[in-house]
Design an enzyme around this catalytic site. Sequence first.
Site, mmCIF file in Angstrom:
data_model
loop_
_atom_site.group_PDB
_atom_site.id
_atom_site.type_symbol
_atom_site.label_atom_id
_atom_site.label_comp_id
_atom_site.label_asym_id
_atom_site.label_seq_id
_atom_site.Cartn_x
_atom_site.Cartn_y
_atom_site.Cartn_z
ATOM 1 N N HIS A 391 0.824 -1.206 0.000
ATOM 2 C CA HIS A 391 0.000 0.000 0.000
ATOM 3 C C HIS A 391 0.868 1.272 0.000
ATOM 4 O O HIS A 391 0.730 2.131 -0.869
ATOM 5 C CB HIS A 391 -0.907 -0.028 1.243
ATOM 6 C CG HIS A 391 -1.838 1.140 1.360
ATOM 7 N ND1 HIS A 391 -3.175 1.042 1.077
ATOM 8 C CD2 HIS A 391 -1.632 2.434 1.720
ATOM 9 C CE1 HIS A 391 -3.747 2.218 1.253
ATOM 10 N NE2 HIS A 391 -2.836 3.083 1.647
ATOM 11 N N GLU A 392 1.766 1.352 0.964
ATOM 12 C CA GLU A 392 2.596 2.566 1.075
ATOM 13 C C GLU A 392 3.529 2.704 -0.127
ATOM 14 O O GLU A 392 3.804 3.814 -0.585
ATOM 15 C CB GLU A 392 3.394 2.573 2.385
ATOM 16 C CG GLU A 392 2.545 2.506 3.664
ATOM 17 C CD GLU A 392 1.440 3.556 3.746
ATOM 18 O OE1 GLU A 392 1.540 4.596 3.068
ATOM 19 O OE2 GLU A 392 0.450 3.315 4.479
ATOM 20 N N HIS A 395 1.767 4.550 -2.843
ATOM 21 C CA HIS A 395 1.811 6.015 -2.692
ATOM 22 C C HIS A 395 3.183 6.554 -3.094
ATOM 23 O O HIS A 395 3.291 7.572 -3.761
ATOM 24 C CB HIS A 395 1.551 6.409 -1.231
ATOM 25 C CG HIS A 395 0.129 6.224 -0.795
ATOM 26 N ND1 HIS A 395 -0.936 6.690 -1.521
ATOM 27 C CD2 HIS A 395 -0.402 5.625 0.307
ATOM 28 C CE1 HIS A 395 -2.064 6.388 -0.881
ATOM 29 N NE2 HIS A 395 -1.776 5.737 0.223
ATOM 30 N N HIS A 398 3.869 6.504 -6.836
ATOM 31 C CA HIS A 398 3.020 7.555 -7.418
ATOM 32 C C HIS A 398 3.724 8.916 -7.272
ATOM 33 O O HIS A 398 3.863 9.665 -8.242
ATOM 34 C CB HIS A 398 1.679 7.542 -6.687
ATOM 35 C CG HIS A 398 0.624 8.419 -7.296
ATOM 36 N ND1 HIS A 398 -0.618 8.584 -6.736
ATOM 37 C CD2 HIS A 398 0.609 9.184 -8.415
ATOM 38 C CE1 HIS A 398 -1.340 9.395 -7.479
ATOM 39 N NE2 HIS A 398 -0.616 9.779 -8.507
#
Length: 599
Positions: A391-392, A395, A398
């Site tokens: 998940h992290e 980010h 991105h």
Amino acid sequence: MTEIGKVKERSEVPGSMKWDLSKLYGSTEEWGSDLDLLEAQVPDIGRFKGRLSTSKTVIAECLRSQDDLSRALGKLYTWAHLKHDEDLNDTLYQSLHDKAVNLMTRIGTETSYMVPELLSMPKEDLESLLKDPTLEFARVPLRSIIRQKDHYLSKEEERLLAMAAESLEASSKTYRMLNDADLRFPSVVDDKGAEVEISHGRFISLLMSRDRRVRREAFERFYSVYVSHRNTFAAVLEGELKQRSFVSSARNYPSALHASLDEDEVGPEIYNGLIAAVRGSLDVFHRYVGIRKRSLGLDELHMYDVYVPLVEELDRTFEWDEACELVISGLQPLGSDYIELVKEGLSSNWIDVLENRGKRSGAYSSGCYDSPPYILMNYQENIKELFTLAHEMGHSIHSLLSHRSQPHITADYRIFVAEVASTLNESLLMERLLNEWGTRKEQAFLVNHYLDSFKGTVFRQTMFAEFERDISAMVERNIPLTPALLTDHYLKLNRDHFGPDMVMDPEIGLEWARIPHFYYDFYVYKYATSFSVASAISSRLLSGDKEQLGRYLSMLSAGGSKPPLELLRDAGVDLSTPAPISEALRVFSDLVDRFNGLS
Ligand SMILES: [Zn+2]
């Protein structure tokens, strides 16, 4: 106590497991001289005040200096906040962090004249700014300022609204004080025979107890407190919705919903479309509720049986290196360029991996335009943490792609797209593990974990979104929000969502009082749309859709250069139709079938 139980001091954590912040500043002195430089600029910030409407060159100069300032401030703040989070007890970094926050607040106040001054210009003049070549670099922020023009009032009216701003916060402040600070809950005897005082933090763990008596008593006693405070909670919630309705109608929006969504350039049709699509698939959710009832072997399924796990926790553990390898293998469908960036991150100290005494809890991805996209974790060797890393990392990559392709002024992206990048990685990892892990127990665990994410993110958040929309509309139609009205409507939505297999205990009708989300101003629907978009993109990538990968990666690289819906459309997901939500709900339906076969 065994050694394993002891939390390490930061100095005991090996360097390879810590982030390297020297890429930002080599020393406290270096940081301090940047702080001095920025502080020296503060008196100068107001130099464009009162002159913005005089020429486009002045506007360009002002926006450029504002952009430079915010970039430098981002660097200064990022280092201080990351150092502070390494050990919250360290008074040196606590004070540097405070200095950075203080400077940001001062600069924020000094620059607050800009937007109102621009908005007081005639509309035609504002629109001509968008066509001016000297302002090309600032087209995106200018566009979003100009969009507010129709909702910007006269100087006198704006002054009144600004004067009222603090008192309009009263309801949400009262809610937090009442709910978080003042309420006291009764005790229950837990499954180990210990008397436990119920709290917000303990409530859900008590509802996860295998002992049904514990769940039932915790549920009934916890909600009894809300029942006895129902009038106060209803009045506070009504106050909050009335202030939103007041501000939005003062600013000429058709409703509070319109006003809130407009910040992301989203119209109510997207919001309503999500609710309609989820409602259209409730039969699948009802099927899931039926499976829950059967798996738990209950004659009657109650609202206090919603959290008890259907599947036992896996006893597999994952050392950090293994976790990294699994995440890399899960993210393969994102292509070799993406994987190279992930490897770069894992090998060049972006991540602060282990827990240490005083470290900020939880996990996040953070950084600035001039730093790597750092990740803070408190890694435990369990499966949940594999998903946190994926998940992290979503980010962080991105941010990296956006920073490498965009100038600073358009590099920041919005929550609306941010959670797509993180959730997509989780769902790709999930699919990979489902393919690799063969035992029935592992499969059941994974499918159940995936179902729980869907349940909590898509179904529950959309039900919250529907409730918030409905009660806000009631306030706008001058219908008094009595506790009975709120409770009846909340029960009705729960009944629709959970379907015929659920016994609707009356206490759950008071859940609206417990949930802070109704004070977040139509925010939670974004969790449901992001999850759905990610799930749709993930199933396309896995089905070998060649174009999808390129479109998705360009969306990441586009950062904040376009409005969120446009970015998603470029990535191949058009939220103006219910198709992507339905696509995601089909994934849920398949999972329910799969789980049915396993349980
Ligand atoms: Zn996230």
